[in-house]
Design a protein around this motif. Structure first.
Motif, PDB file in Angstrom:
ATOM      1  N   THR A  46      -2.384   5.699  10.117  1.00  0.00           N
ATOM      2  CA  THR A  46      -2.396   4.540   9.230  1.00  0.00           C
ATOM      3  C   THR A  46      -2.404   3.244  10.037  1.00  0.00           C
ATOM      4  O   THR A  46      -3.172   2.320   9.759  1.00  0.00           O
ATOM      5  CB  THR A  46      -1.178   4.579   8.289  1.00  0.00           C
ATOM      6  N   ILE A  47      -1.560   3.186  11.048  1.00  0.00           N
ATOM      7  CA  ILE A  47      -1.520   2.007  11.919  1.00  0.00           C
ATOM      8  C   ILE A  47      -2.875   1.793  12.586  1.00  0.00           C
ATOM      9  O   ILE A  47      -3.384   0.668  12.657  1.00  0.00           O
ATOM     10  CB  ILE A  47      -0.405   2.162  12.971  1.00  0.00           C
ATOM     11  N   PRO A 103       2.346  14.753  -5.416  1.00  0.00           N
ATOM     12  CA  PRO A 103       3.497  14.024  -4.863  1.00  0.00           C
ATOM     13  C   PRO A 103       3.366  13.624  -3.391  1.00  0.00           C
ATOM     14  O   PRO A 103       4.225  12.920  -2.881  1.00  0.00           O
ATOM     15  CB  PRO A 103       4.621  15.035  -5.032  1.00  0.00           C
ATOM     16  N   MET A 104       2.311  14.072  -2.717  1.00  0.00           N
ATOM     17  CA  MET A 104       2.157  13.761  -1.289  1.00  0.00           C
ATOM     18  C   MET A 104       0.859  12.992  -1.116  1.00  0.00           C
ATOM     19  O   MET A 104      -0.220  13.553  -1.003  1.00  0.00           O
ATOM     20  CB  MET A 104       2.148  15.040  -0.447  1.00  0.00           C
ATOM     21  N   PHE A 105       0.959  11.675  -1.110  1.00  0.00           N
ATOM     22  CA  PHE A 105      -0.211  10.813  -1.140  1.00  0.00           C
ATOM     23  C   PHE A 105      -0.948  10.755   0.198  1.00  0.00           C
ATOM     24  O   PHE A 105      -0.341  10.848   1.262  1.00  0.00           O
ATOM     25  CB  PHE A 105       0.191   9.388  -1.518  1.00  0.00           C
ATOM     26  N   CYS A 106      -2.258  10.555   0.097  1.00  0.00           N
ATOM     27  CA  CYS A 106      -3.081  10.256   1.272  1.00  0.00           C
ATOM     28  C   CYS A 106      -4.405   9.684   0.773  1.00  0.00           C
ATOM     29  O   CYS A 106      -5.141  10.361   0.037  1.00  0.00           O
ATOM     30  CB  CYS A 106      -3.336  11.496   2.120  1.00  0.00           C
ATOM     31  N   ALA A 107      -4.690   8.442   1.140  1.00  0.00           N
ATOM     32  CA  ALA A 107      -5.878   7.753   0.633  1.00  0.00           C
ATOM     33  C   ALA A 107      -6.971   7.671   1.689  1.00  0.00           C
ATOM     34  O   ALA A 107      -6.703   7.689   2.893  1.00  0.00           O
ATOM     35  CB  ALA A 107      -5.511   6.345   0.158  1.00  0.00           C
ATOM     36  N   HIS A 108      -8.195   7.538   1.205  1.00  0.00           N
ATOM     37  CA  HIS A 108      -9.359   7.343   2.070  1.00  0.00           C
ATOM     38  C   HIS A 108      -9.309   5.944   2.689  1.00  0.00           C
ATOM     39  O   HIS A 108      -8.799   4.993   2.093  1.00  0.00           O
ATOM     40  CB  HIS A 108     -10.630   7.500   1.231  1.00  0.00           C
ATOM     41  N   ASP A 109      -9.886   5.815   3.881  1.00  0.00           N
ATOM     42  CA  ASP A 109      -9.909   4.516   4.565  1.00  0.00           C
ATOM     43  C   ASP A 109     -10.618   3.439   3.745  1.00  0.00           C
ATOM     44  O   ASP A 109     -10.304   2.245   3.865  1.00  0.00           O
ATOM     45  CB  ASP A 109     -10.604   4.642   5.926  1.00  0.00           C
ATOM     46  N   ASN A 110     -11.568   3.836   2.904  1.00  0.00           N
ATOM     47  CA  ASN A 110     -12.288   2.856   2.090  1.00  0.00           C
ATOM     48  C   ASN A 110     -11.364   2.126   1.115  1.00  0.00           C
ATOM     49  O   ASN A 110     -11.683   1.019   0.662  1.00  0.00           O
ATOM     50  CB  ASN A 110     -13.416   3.532   1.300  1.00  0.00           C
ATOM     51  N   LEU A 120       0.863  -1.184   0.000  1.00  0.00           N
ATOM     52  CA  LEU A 120       0.000   0.000   0.000  1.00  0.00           C
ATOM     53  C   LEU A 120       0.900   1.236   0.000  1.00  0.00           C
ATOM     54  O   LEU A 120       1.464   1.606   1.031  1.00  0.00           O
ATOM     55  CB  LEU A 120      -0.917   0.005   1.229  1.00  0.00           C
ATOM     56  N   GLU A 121       1.014   1.876  -1.166  1.00  0.00           N
ATOM     57  CA  GLU A 121       1.972   2.976  -1.277  1.00  0.00           C
ATOM     58  C   GLU A 121       1.306   4.328  -1.056  1.00  0.00           C
ATOM     59  O   GLU A 121       1.337   5.216  -1.909  1.00  0.00           O
ATOM     60  CB  GLU A 121       2.692   2.934  -2.624  1.00  0.00           C
ATOM     61  N   THR A 122       0.707   4.462   0.092  1.00  0.00           N
ATOM     62  CA  THR A 122       0.105   5.717   0.516  1.00  0.00           C
ATOM     63  C   THR A 122      -0.238   5.598   1.993  1.00  0.00           C
ATOM     64  O   THR A 122      -0.644   4.527   2.448  1.00  0.00           O
ATOM     65  CB  THR A 122      -1.179   6.036  -0.278  1.00  0.00           C
ATOM     66  N   PRO A 123      -0.089   6.676   2.753  1.00  0.00           N
ATOM     67  CA  PRO A 123      -0.622   6.639   4.121  1.00  0.00           C
ATOM     68  C   PRO A 123      -2.132   6.807   4.108  1.00  0.00           C
ATOM     69  O   PRO A 123      -2.724   7.225   3.110  1.00  0.00           O
ATOM     70  CB  PRO A 123       0.057   7.852   4.786  1.00  0.00           C
ATOM     71  N   LEU A 124      -2.748   6.462   5.226  1.00  0.00           N
ATOM     72  CA  LEU A 124      -4.176   6.678   5.443  1.00  0.00           C
ATOM     73  C   LEU A 124      -4.286   7.770   6.499  1.00  0.00           C
ATOM     74  O   LEU A 124      -4.621   7.530   7.647  1.00  0.00           O
ATOM     75  CB  LEU A 124      -4.841   5.375   5.892  1.00  0.00           C
ATOM     76  N   GLY A 125      -3.981   8.985   6.068  1.00  0.00           N
ATOM     77  CA  GLY A 125      -3.808  10.095   7.012  1.00  0.00           C
ATOM     78  C   GLY A 125      -5.051  10.895   7.296  1.00  0.00           C
ATOM     79  O   GLY A 125      -4.990  11.873   8.041  1.00  0.00           O
ATOM     80  N   GLY A 126      -6.185  10.518   6.710  1.00  0.00           N
ATOM     81  CA  GLY A 126      -7.398  11.299   6.909  1.00  0.00           C
ATOM     82  C   GLY A 126      -7.511  12.440   5.912  1.00  0.00           C
ATOM     83  O   GLY A 126      -6.575  12.749   5.170  1.00  0.00           O
TER      84      GLY A 126
END
Length: 355
Positions: free
Chosen positions: A119-120, A81-88, A68-74
């Motif tokens: 993310t954790i 260039p600064m990824f952040c994905a939805h929890d879904n 999973l090449e993105t954090p789940l940061g909300g």
């Protein structure tokens, strides 16, 4: 019953019949075009059909792993260039059949330390095992060695990254970086805790290069000489060769994948539009020792959102449901990927069985 039949019957009882199948997928990216396509009128983000066409292949394995090449940061959610994905996005990955998520990659600190901690938290709330990031050193020590019992095979998983795009942590969170001394220590501990097979998943190499560099080859040899049986690479966003060979130091089979390429992304150059999934069969020899029996690869291709309301999705590269507008792009991707694999793979054929 003849004496020969009796002998063969007794011999069959002595030879273990155990086997296990593992699937490894490449980089699950989340670019802005993916976020835009997943957005629904009510403000939610929908990824449930992302992996539908390859779900049977993933779920048919006894254990499946993805990076999973993105954090789940909300919120707010963002692409390159600064990824952040939805929890879904994570929920869809779990529903696709994945059993372990890799998190040590160059984008994990895109939302800094807070993003790692969140993310954790999301991993744990969704009850999906993860590796590569930890709340602190004590947490790392409680997780590693991570050994999963897969059909009776005790398989240890490790995950390391070359870096985090120059971003440094500011707190006591832990990220597993490539460090040969650390790796040797982790491998030793895994063996001491009963690991029969060790899978080291490495984020390394040069982006967009179809062949491994000298550093990758050196580290692969180092890990193989330490007895690692599975070396699975990612990061270049394109495929690189695979090898199943007897390690000269250990005398045991070692399966090395230099890069699986992209699992799903919004990248648009020929070689980044798809990737490979690797399928590994573990077995036992006549003495009951676990080993890597065989490995195959399967090409996959990302179909982007073609029109408004469509979403991105992964298809088997040979799928007959691909939108006609993507046919030339698919042909070019397959031509280049198979050209590399046909020329450089060692004992790793293409899996052409229908999904």
């Amino acid at each position: 019953m003849s004496m020969v039949s009796v002998f063969l019957s007794l011999l069959s009882l002595l030879i273990p019949k155990d086997n296990a199948e593992l699937v490894f997928a490449g980089d699950a990216m989340q670019h802005q075009r993916q976020i835009d396509a997943a957005l629904r009128p009510d403000g939610s983000l929908d990824y449930e059909k992302y992996f539908e066409a390859v779900n049977p292949y993933i779920s048919s394995a006894d254990f499946a792993v993805v990076n999973l090449e993105t954090p789940l940061g909300g919120a707010p959610y963002s692409g390159y260039p600064m990824f952040c994905a939805h929890d879904n996005y994570l929920k869809a990955i779990k529903n696709a059949g994945f059993d372990l998520v890799l998190s040590a990659n160059n984008h994990i600190l895109d939302r800094r330390d807070r993003g790692v901690r969140r993310t954790i938290k999301v991993f744990e709330e969704n009850d999906i095992p993860y590796i590569g990031v930890y709340r602190n050193l004590a947490h790392r020590d409680s997780v590693l060695p991570m050994i999963h019992d897969i059909n009776g095979f005790k398989v240890a998983f490790l995950n390391y990254t070359y870096g985090t795009n120059g971003i440094s942590k500011k707190s006591d969170i832990e990220i597993d970086y490539i460090n040969r001394s650390l790796m040797a220590s982790d491998i030793k501990k895994a063996r001491e805790h009963g690991a029969e097979i060790i899978a080291a998943c490495i984020h390394w190499g040069d982006e967009y290069k179809l062949l491994p560099n000298a550093s990758q080859k050196s580290l692969a040899k180092y890990l193989g000489d330490l007895g690692v049986e599975l070396i699975i690479g990612g990061h270049p966003h394109v495929i690189q060769p695979m090898e199943l060979k007897i390690n000269a130091t250990t005398g045991r089979p070692c399966f090395t994948v230099y890069s699986l390429g992209n699992f799903i992304s919004a990248m648009r150059t020929t070689d980044t539009r798809g990737g490979a999934m690797a399928r590994v069969t573990l077995a036992r020899d006549i003495l009951g020792r676990a080993y890597v029996k065989e490995a195959t690869y399967r090409l996959i291709f990302t179909e982007p959102a073609i029109k408004s309301g469509d979403n991105f999705k992964i298809l088997p590269a040979e799928s007959d449901s691909l939108h006609p507008s993507m046919e030339k792009a698919r042909e070019a991707f397959i031509r280049n990927a198979t050209g590399i694999f046909d020329s450089h793979n060692v004992n790793v054929p293409r899996d052409k069985a229908p999904i």
